[in-house]
Design a protein around this motif. Sequence first.
Motif, PDB file in Angstrom:
ATOM      1  N   GLU A 107       8.661  82.724 105.910  1.00 15.49           N
ATOM      2  CA  GLU A 107       8.638  81.450 105.188  1.00 15.49           C
ATOM      3  C   GLU A 107       9.424  81.561 103.879  1.00 15.49           C
ATOM      4  N   THR A 108       9.241  82.668 103.198  1.00 23.18           N
ATOM      5  CA  THR A 108       9.905  82.845 101.904  1.00 23.18           C
ATOM      6  C   THR A 108      11.404  83.011 102.072  1.00 23.18           C
ATOM      7  N   VAL A 109      11.828  83.745 103.090  1.00 26.63           N
ATOM      8  CA  VAL A 109      13.262  83.913 103.336  1.00 26.63           C
ATOM      9  C   VAL A 109      13.907  82.552 103.603  1.00 26.63           C
ATOM     10  N   ASP A 110      13.239  81.710 104.366  1.00 35.37           N
ATOM     11  CA  ASP A 110      13.778  80.361 104.625  1.00 35.37           C
ATOM     12  C   ASP A 110      13.903  79.572 103.320  1.00 35.37           C
ATOM     13  N   TRP A 111      12.883  79.680 102.473  1.00 35.73           N
ATOM     14  CA  TRP A 111      12.922  78.963 101.197  1.00 35.73           C
ATOM     15  C   TRP A 111      14.038  79.495 100.298  1.00 35.73           C
ATOM     16  N   LEU A 112      14.207  80.814 100.269  1.00 36.14           N
ATOM     17  CA  LEU A 112      15.281  81.409  99.470  1.00 36.14           C
ATOM     18  C   LEU A 112      16.653  80.981  99.992  1.00 36.14           C
ATOM     19  N   ASP A 113      16.782  80.918 101.315  1.00 39.82           N
ATOM     20  CA  ASP A 113      18.044  80.472 101.898  1.00 39.82           C
ATOM     21  C   ASP A 113      18.354  79.032 101.485  1.00 39.82           C
ATOM     22  N   TRP A 114      17.311  78.186 101.518  1.00 43.88           N
ATOM     23  CA  TRP A 114      17.500  76.797 101.076  1.00 43.88           C
ATOM     24  C   TRP A 114      17.898  76.743  99.602  1.00 43.88           C
ATOM     25  N   LEU A 115      17.217  77.523  98.768  1.00 42.69           N
ATOM     26  CA  LEU A 115      17.500  77.504  97.332  1.00 42.69           C
ATOM     27  C   LEU A 115      18.911  78.010  97.043  1.00 42.69           C
ATOM     28  N   ALA A 116      19.353  79.026  97.792  1.00 43.70           N
ATOM     29  CA  ALA A 116      20.691  79.586  97.580  1.00 43.70           C
ATOM     30  C   ALA A 116      21.787  78.575  97.878  1.00 43.70           C
ATOM     31  N   ARG A 117      21.471  77.570  98.676  1.00 43.47           N
ATOM     32  CA  ARG A 117      22.470  76.559  99.027  1.00 43.47           C
ATOM     33  C   ARG A 117      22.270  75.245  98.259  1.00 43.47           C
ATOM     34  N   ALA A 118      21.036  74.956  97.833  1.00 42.22           N
ATOM     35  CA  ALA A 118      20.739  73.624  97.306  1.00 42.22           C
ATOM     36  C   ALA A 118      20.644  73.553  95.789  1.00 42.22           C
ATOM     37  N   ALA A 119      20.347  74.672  95.122  1.00 43.43           N
ATOM     38  CA  ALA A 119      20.151  74.617  93.675  1.00 43.43           C
ATOM     39  C   ALA A 119      21.436  74.205  92.967  1.00 43.43           C
ATOM     40  N   GLN A 120      21.282  73.460  91.890  1.00 40.81           N
ATOM     41  CA  GLN A 120      22.455  73.044  91.123  1.00 40.81           C
ATOM     42  C   GLN A 120      22.991  74.178  90.267  1.00 40.81           C
ATOM     43  N   ASP A 121      22.105  74.985  89.718  1.00 46.82           N
ATOM     44  CA  ASP A 121      22.494  76.084  88.830  1.00 46.82           C
ATOM     45  C   ASP A 121      23.078  77.231  89.665  1.00 46.82           C
ATOM     46  N   PRO A 122      24.347  77.622  89.433  1.00 44.12           N
ATOM     47  CA  PRO A 122      24.934  78.709  90.237  1.00 44.12           C
ATOM     48  C   PRO A 122      24.219  80.042  90.024  1.00 44.12           C
ATOM     49  N   GLY A 123      23.673  80.259  88.824  1.00 41.41           N
ATOM     50  CA  GLY A 123      22.915  81.486  88.595  1.00 41.41           C
ATOM     51  C   GLY A 123      21.671  81.540  89.447  1.00 41.41           C
ATOM     52  N   LEU A 124      21.014  80.404  89.590  1.00 41.65           N
ATOM     53  CA  LEU A 124      19.824  80.341  90.426  1.00 41.65           C
ATOM     54  C   LEU A 124      20.184  80.538  91.898  1.00 41.65           C
ATOM     55  N   ARG A 125      21.305  79.993  92.315  1.00 42.98           N
ATOM     56  CA  ARG A 125      21.732  80.198  93.707  1.00 42.98           C
ATOM     57  C   ARG A 125      22.046  81.673  93.963  1.00 42.98           C
TER      58      ARG A 125
ATOM     59  N   ALA B 272      12.914  86.305  91.383  1.00 38.84           N
ATOM     60  CA  ALA B 272      12.715  87.722  91.678  1.00 38.84           C
ATOM     61  C   ALA B 272      11.272  87.994  92.089  1.00 38.84           C
ATOM     62  N   ALA B 273      10.316  87.322  91.443  1.00 38.20           N
ATOM     63  CA  ALA B 273       8.911  87.513  91.789  1.00 38.20           C
ATOM     64  C   ALA B 273       8.601  86.968  93.180  1.00 38.20           C
ATOM     65  N   VAL B 274       9.215  85.859  93.538  1.00 35.82           N
ATOM     66  CA  VAL B 274       9.052  85.324  94.889  1.00 35.82           C
ATOM     67  C   VAL B 274       9.533  86.360  95.912  1.00 35.82           C
ATOM     68  N   GLY B 275      10.694  86.959  95.649  1.00 36.60           N
ATOM     69  CA  GLY B 275      11.199  87.985  96.555  1.00 36.60           C
ATOM     70  C   GLY B 275      10.284  89.194  96.619  1.00 36.60           C
ATOM     71  N   ARG B 276       9.706  89.562  95.481  1.00 37.68           N
ATOM     72  CA  ARG B 276       8.796  90.713  95.462  1.00 37.68           C
ATOM     73  C   ARG B 276       7.562  90.463  96.322  1.00 37.68           C
ATOM     74  N   ILE B 277       7.013  89.253  96.236  1.00 40.00           N
ATOM     75  CA  ILE B 277       5.846  88.923  97.066  1.00 40.00           C
ATOM     76  C   ILE B 277       6.213  88.993  98.550  1.00 40.00           C
ATOM     77  N   ALA B 278       7.378  88.480  98.896  1.00 37.80           N
ATOM     78  CA  ALA B 278       7.799  88.508 100.302  1.00 37.80           C
ATOM     79  C   ALA B 278       7.960  89.930 100.811  1.00 37.80           C
ATOM     80  N   LEU B 279       8.462  90.818  99.962  1.00 40.79           N
ATOM     81  CA  LEU B 279       8.627  92.214 100.363  1.00 40.79           C
ATOM     82  C   LEU B 279       7.278  92.902 100.542  1.00 40.79           C
TER      83      LEU B 279
END
Length: 726
Positions: free
Chosen positions: A198-216, A183-190
């Motif tokens: 750059e942050t949106v790309d990283w969030l997109d990667w995390l939403a697809r790659a993280a193992q934890d479904p809550g984190l995705r 959430a803090a990463v998103g706040r900085i990007a906003l």
Amino acid sequence: MLTGIEEVDWASLGHAYGPADDVPELLRGLASADPAERETALDGMYGAVHHQGDVYDSTLACIPFLLELVADPAVQDRGCIVELLTSIGGIELDDDDELDELDELAPDDEEFIPAANYAMAAAAIAAGADVFLGLVADPDPEVRLAAPCALASLHPEPARALTLLRERLTVERDTEVRLALVAAVGRIALRHAALRDETVDWLDWLARAAQDPGLRLAALAQRARCAPADIPDDVVPWVTRLLEEIRAAAQRPGTGADGHRSAAPTLIGQVRELLEEHAAGRPAPWTEELLRTLHTALDDRVDDRIALILAQLRSPDWGQRSDAIWLCGGLIRLWRGRYEEVVRLVGAQLHDPEPRLREAATSFLERLFELGGPAADALVARLTTGPAGPAPLAGTAPADRAPFAAGPHDGPAGTGSGYAFVGRSGRDGALLALARAGDTRAVPLLARALEEGEVRRELLYAMDGLGPSAAMLAPLLRRRLAEVELDERLYDRAAPLLYALAAVRGGQAVPEVLRVLRGAPENRRDWVREAALRTLASFGPAAREAVPELRRLLAAESAAVATAAARALWAAEGDTGEALAALEWWLRPGTSGADWCSAALALAAIGPAAASTAPALRPGLTSRDLWVRVRTATALWRVSGETGATLPVLLAAWEENRHARMDIVECLAEMGPAAAGAQLVILTELTRRRRHNAREGASGSHDIHLDEKLLTLCRAALARMERGLS
């Protein structure tokens, strides 16, 4: 610790309640070893030093000491202090418009000092914000939970903070802290456009790659928040799969909600208890905030939001279903759409064994009015059975599921009509929803409710949509009105009953209404009289017995009372002579806007029989007061049929004030083909997705109903125009 605190002249500083000489004790309390003292001190900081988000000179003086407390690992509950600092310094004064406004304020402007305090607080905390860098790895999870937002909001080097947050995510194991990092990463990007792509790309990667479904899910929500125009088309099935994975993971041994601290008797403690009660029994309560973030980003993509809510309402997890109801409450309040299936599924929750889910469903359905129709069968079932099957009969019901009182011809209490009823609080909400939906099955249930000692006032105001079948309620309402004492609380007790009697056309209650009219005490006398007169007007000729009293009140000093008396007099005897003379008197030059409107409304109700008043009305068409113009135009149309002068006034007011549209469209619907010039205006309204009366952060109990009524009237007006032109 707290070095130099005695050197500050606290008595010369102030907070919300006067001199700040008590602040040193509060600061020391934050460092106390006693949990109750710490919570009391924190409550005092929010209640006085940072009251309702304000920043005083004493607040500024506290900042160095708060930063010192945060940096000391021996201090307990430092996460709460981090949150306090984040609130004090987190106002978005880096926005160009707000900075410009501050620059334009003169030092002697009353807004200058508060605005300057906000800026100085942000600068002071930013100067010491490096302390937050070390807190992301603090042994205390509460500190680690609060630190990311502080970094995102307060650190003067956002790129550095962003790198640290992303790195910390690779080693953090606490679920809620991980979500706070995202959430803090998103706040900085906003807040910082240069870092957004750059942050949106990283969030997109995390939403697809993280193992934890809550984190995705957290990454997906923040990605949507930062780039709402680029939300993937498959967001609904994507989120649905993630929620199912989260539910499955939460069922594994070793997962579940944590315990909670005992609360001190403070406002902060009470709020925490409420939040913990809300989360109790839910393995993943944090999904609610993630979904709220996602819904906010989806904004006007109503169909996607409805599809997401439907998926949640079908979940085996009662917590997800509860979240769906609360989220849909915000959606349906602001946006028009096809909600039939949503309403049906919410109705199905009325029979769930979880009381919080039933409460959420009932609260949601209460505000739907006609949109609640698909849940009517479920509401009836809820009223006549308990949540887990038929309610027990009298003598066996537990205290929280007390039946209705028995009627004079009933057998054992609650069984005479074949109904066994649920507890009072759940019943009242379900009955209100059923009545507001206009379902006539509410009538016998309302009759039973009226036989009890107290009736929720909203139930009385809900009787106007039940049609002729509600006439059977008139004797019960009459008896209730006869029992109301003529004391200082008369208006509060009598007004809902008077409204209900008008709704059911209970003309046999004229003696009881006259008793209230004549016996109104000094306190709010005119309010009582106006309510009673409106009820008598609804009775029409049945109120002929009241004519002498109505004639006397034509000379009342209050325009609301005098015009209501004129309207009731005309309705009772059909003679316009005295009534029109009294109403024209309130159309003279110099009359206030409110008084003019009262007279115009009464003339509009009388209609063509008041045609002689048209010349007196016309000056109101050019008033500076919008409502005077609207009331005058509608009244002039109804008494004279003039469209040349009235239609332009109505169309101009339509654009000027959206809250006048209900009155205007009622008149346009009556005009029919004569209002053909309004076709484009009405078509435009019908194509809007957003409700005409939608307000961010605020709502009224009738907002949805009024917007749906506006749409119904728009369709009726358009149909009449088209028939006339064909």
